[in-house]
Write an enzyme that holds these catalytic residues in place. Structure first.
Site, PDB file in Angstrom:
ATOM      1  N   ASP A 288       0.873  -1.175   0.000  1.00  0.00           N
ATOM      2  CA  ASP A 288       0.000   0.000   0.000  1.00  0.00           C
ATOM      3  C   ASP A 288       0.913   1.229   0.000  1.00  0.00           C
ATOM      4  O   ASP A 288       2.124   1.132   0.262  1.00  0.00           O
ATOM      5  CB  ASP A 288      -0.959  -0.003   1.192  1.00  0.00           C
ATOM      6  CG  ASP A 288      -2.166   0.920   0.944  1.00  0.00           C
ATOM      7  OD1 ASP A 288      -2.088   1.799   0.053  1.00  0.00           O
ATOM      8  OD2 ASP A 288      -3.183   0.781   1.659  1.00  0.00           O
TER       9      ASP A 288
HETATM   10  C1  BGC Z   1      -5.034   3.296  -0.015  1.00  0.00           C
HETATM   11  C2  BGC Z   1      -5.075   2.304  -1.155  1.00  0.00           C
HETATM   12  C3  BGC Z   1      -4.923   3.034  -2.465  1.00  0.00           C
HETATM   13  C4  BGC Z   1      -3.627   3.826  -2.440  1.00  0.00           C
HETATM   14  C5  BGC Z   1      -3.368   4.593  -3.717  1.00  0.00           C
HETATM   15  C6  BGC Z   1      -3.836   4.216  -0.088  1.00  0.00           C
HETATM   16  O1  BGC Z   1      -3.995   5.254   0.806  1.00  0.00           O
HETATM   17  O2  BGC Z   1      -5.040   2.608   1.220  1.00  0.00           O
HETATM   18  O3  BGC Z   1      -6.288   1.587  -1.127  1.00  0.00           O
HETATM   19  O4  BGC Z   1      -4.953   2.122  -3.525  1.00  0.00           O
HETATM   20  O5  BGC Z   1      -3.692   4.747  -1.377  1.00  0.00           O
HETATM   21  O6  BGC Z   1      -4.257   5.646  -3.855  1.00  0.00           O
END
Ligand code: BGC
Length: 720
Positions: A288
């Site tokens: 993530d």
């Molecule tokens: C989220 C993810 C997301 C990523 C990119 C993170 O803050 O937890 O689900 O895909 O950001 O935007």
């Protein structure tokens, strides 16, 4: 070993009541519906199955994805021509036009990654489809697959190769901020829908990303929070949708921000080992955004790509390889996994040509967004036929800004999709009904004068419809299940002024309804996307019949289900008992149960038969569903299993469902087949699945608390 089919007619409610009272000495209705233990054992015919001679491999996971061997051979060939530097370029993020970017290297195109679970995030000229929780309420894998394909077509049209969804964390704490991005509280329902969505996304030459692995069930303290989940619960509840994604050949998995049992998810050898070795996941694991906390530990535990930058997998990884603390073979494995998924799904052979500026929305996608939003509308209560609005209703009052000038589309955070134009319920009602009724509008949710004006508007109309929205977003959890205090007050005041008050909720899941007894009807439309009013108005007017079913329990009291933990440590001490499982186990009456959803017509279930299914070890349940009312409509038949007491499962667990569309008075035969894998429980001592031996109950009906058909079955199990 094919047992004879068993026919069973539902017992009359009176007989059921007499039996239950005689046997249990307690309230028959609730107990007869909520717990297999409470059923009168002799009332059900026995069928028996002997699975002890079957291959235990039937209980473990995965079929290798189609095309894996060819893709692996091609990836190995590419790897052979790459320098170490080129390989390292592929396993880290760089900045760029997309939320995730990998630089072009070794003749490969730059990689593009974009959110997310609800469609193309951040860019314009896209379709704002409804949220995943709305799709979950459809209980319709075919619709979910079409939605997945449409979202991915838009991603690809924007030049995206990797879609950052589906999101498959479970609704454990009803107030958790990202619940609207998920498929609800039941792992079987989530698994079925995830598999459909992955198939849809990947049909468009876009890699799907199953996220967030694992134990990321709340936002509070998500960066360092430590989820403590016992092995059995992990396998039976939280891994289940990920296993379904792996079985559907998902190309990528995103590891989560939190820790599991003390170790960050993106450097956790136990959970990443379960994913890769246990489930047989052949694709790559990306972190993530900012969830990588180390170089060597992460690389060796199984993280294959750092996102969105190179803080740990840049020069630090090159140095670790030079020092021998991360092997060249491990770097090859990272790169191979990335290439294999991209090759297997056709992304490298046919890369997308669009850019973030390409217009990707279309009339066809808006129509699908409307269909999906309508499919998720769930009728929770409908006293005195308050809905649909019939010919006696000559005037309506639309109350609440969510119904008029501030219509709701989607929750916030990385999943948010820009909606060019959200169709408000007011606009749609005006377009569809202004010739037959007068339509007045009042916001009502501003200051006290606003409320007073709304009450005046409501009292002058034949029916009042209050639209109430509650926000939810990534980055925080809701403080409680309450609607804003002003909204609760507005609903109560309108209900006091108009005897035909209907509430339409735009909510991420469960909300408290202190005014429930004062209003006639309640619809929950979850988060409906840009087609909001176009989906809801035909349902209010009776041109469409609601068929949504709750993918989450609505508890009477927030304390009935786990709360968001305020501590760094998040003990999942309820184990298997989340959602309806917990309420059933503790015999707590919900406000509205999991699986509940009314229709403008009524349905009756009858004639349950149990027989061996087509696949080895599967069991088929045959039954009929009749539309006993005057409208066409659809019912979702739900199959719950009551395991033998020795298994230690909650009273009922969902193991099958089928949406059945019926014309007025029509009756249809239906069959739901349960695979032997679905009868498996996890044995934490043997670290594998087994089928417990003993007496099982199979129940079919219209919600987790309305199960009119029940059969008792004896099973000689398999394993442990
Ligand atoms: C989220 C993810 C997301 C990523 C990119 C993170 O803050 O937890 O689900 O895909 O950001 O935007």
């Amino acid at each position: 070993m094919v047992p004879p089919a068993v026919q069973w007619q539902p017992m009359s409610p009176i007989l059921r009541c007499i039996l239950a009272v005689a046997l249990l000495g307690c309230g028959c209705l609730r107990d007869s519906k909520s717990s297999p233990d409470a059923n009168a054992p002799d009332a059900f015919p026995m069928a028996s199955f002997d699975f002890s001679g079957l291959d235990p491999l039937l209980l473990s996971t995965t079929a290798a994805p189609a095309g894996l061997e060819v893709a692996t051979a091609r990836a190995n060939e590419l790897l052979g021509g790459m320098s170490l530097d080129e390989k390292l370029c592929l396993v880290r993020g760089v900045s760029g036009a997309y939320v995730g970017n990998v630089t072009a290297t070794a003749g490969l195109p730059a990689l593009t990654l974009q959110d997310g679970p609800a469609g193309v995030a951040r860019f314009g000229d896209v379709t704002a489809f409804p949220a995943p929780i709305t799709l979950a309420a459809s209980w319709d894998p075919d619709l979910v697959q079409r939605w997945g394909a449409a979202m991915a077509a838009e991603e690809r049209g924007k030049g995206v190769m990797v879609q950052l969804g589906p999101m498959m964390n479970m609704v454990r704490a009803p107030a958790a901020g990202r619940n609207f991005e998920s498929f609800g509280e039941d792992p079987f329902l989530a698994a079925a829908l995830v598999a459909a969505e992955v198939a849809g996304i990947q049909s468009q030459k876009v890699v799907a990303t199953a996220k967030h692995f694992i134990g990321n069930e709340q936002e509070t303290n998500r960066d360092g929070g430590d989820s403590l989940i016992d092995e059995r619960t992990l396998h039976e509840i939280y891994y289940a949708p990920f296993e379904a994604a792996v079985n559907a050949a998902v190309g990528a998995v995103m590891c989560s921000y939190n820790r599991i049992g003390g170790t960050y998810a993106c450097e956790n050898p136990a959970t990443l080992g379960d994913l890769k070795s246990g489930m047989g996941f052949s694709g790559w694991v990306m972190s993530d955004w900012g969830a990588t906390h180390s170089t060597v530990a992460s690389a060796n535990a199984g993280l294959d790509m750092e996102m969105p930058d190179d803080a740990n997998f840049g020069s630090a990884l090159a140095a670790a390889v030079a020092a021998g603390s991360v092997s060249q073979a491990r770097v090859d494995d990272m790169v191979r996994r990335i290439l294999v998924s991209l090759l297997r799904l056709g992304v490298l052979d046919d890369p997308p040509t669009g850019t973030p500026a390409t217009v990707v929305t279309s009339a066809e996608h808006s129509t699908l967004a409307r269909e999906a939003a309508a499919a998720g509308v769930t009728l929770l209560q409908n006293h005195d036929g308050a809905l649909p609005l019939d010919a006696t209703v000559k005037s309506i009052a639309v109350i609440g800004s969510a119904g008029g000038d501030a219509p709701y589309s989607l929750g916030g955070g990385s999943a948010y999709v820009n909606a060019g134009n959200v169709i408000s319920p007011l606009a749609a009602l005006q377009a569809q009904a202004e010739s037959t009724m007068t339509i007045a509008y009042a916001r009502g949710d501003g200051d006290d004068d606003d409320q007073e004006q709304a009450v005046g508007t409501a009292s002058a109309a034949d029916a009042a419809i209050v639209f109430a929205a509650v926000d939810s977003t990534e980055g925080g959890d809701r403080d409680s299940l309450a609607l804003p205090a002003k909204t609760d007050a507005l609903i109560a005041a309108v209900a006091a002024a108009n005897r035909r008050t209907i509430v339409v909720l735009h909510a991420p899941g469960a909300v408290a309804m202190p005014w429930l007894d004062q209003v006639k009807a309640v619809l929950v439309a979850f988060y409906p996307g840009e087609e909001n009013g176009n989906a809801i108005a035909p349902i209010l007017l009776g041109a469409d019949n609601p068929g949504g079913k709750l993918p989450v329990s609505f508890p009477r009291a927030a304390e009935d289900l786990p709360a968001v933990s305020k501590d760094q440590v998040v003990p999942y001490s309820e184990g298997l008992a989340i959602g309806y499982r917990a309420l059933d186990a503790q015999k707590i009456e919900p406000l509205f149960p999991f699986g509940h959803g009314l229709s403008y017509t009524t349905f009756a279930f009858a004639d349950l038969g149990v027989r061996a299914g087509a696949a080895p070890g599967s069991i088929a349940l045959d039954f009929t569903v009749k539309n006993t009312g005057a409208h066409a409509g659809s019912e979702v038949a739900q199959l719950y299993v009551g395991f033998p007491a020795s298994a230690g499962e909650p009273p009922w667990v969902l193991r099958g469902f089928k949406r059945i569309v019926l014309a007025a008075s029509e009756s249809k035969n239906a069959t739901i087949e349960i695979s032997i894998r679905e009868l498996g429980c996890w044995n934490p001592d043997a670290h594998r699945r087994y089928v417990p031996s003993g007496t099982y109950y199979f129940a079919v009906g219209s919600s987790s608390r309305d199960l009119p058909l029940q059969a008792r079955v004896q099973i000689q199990g398999l394993g442990p």
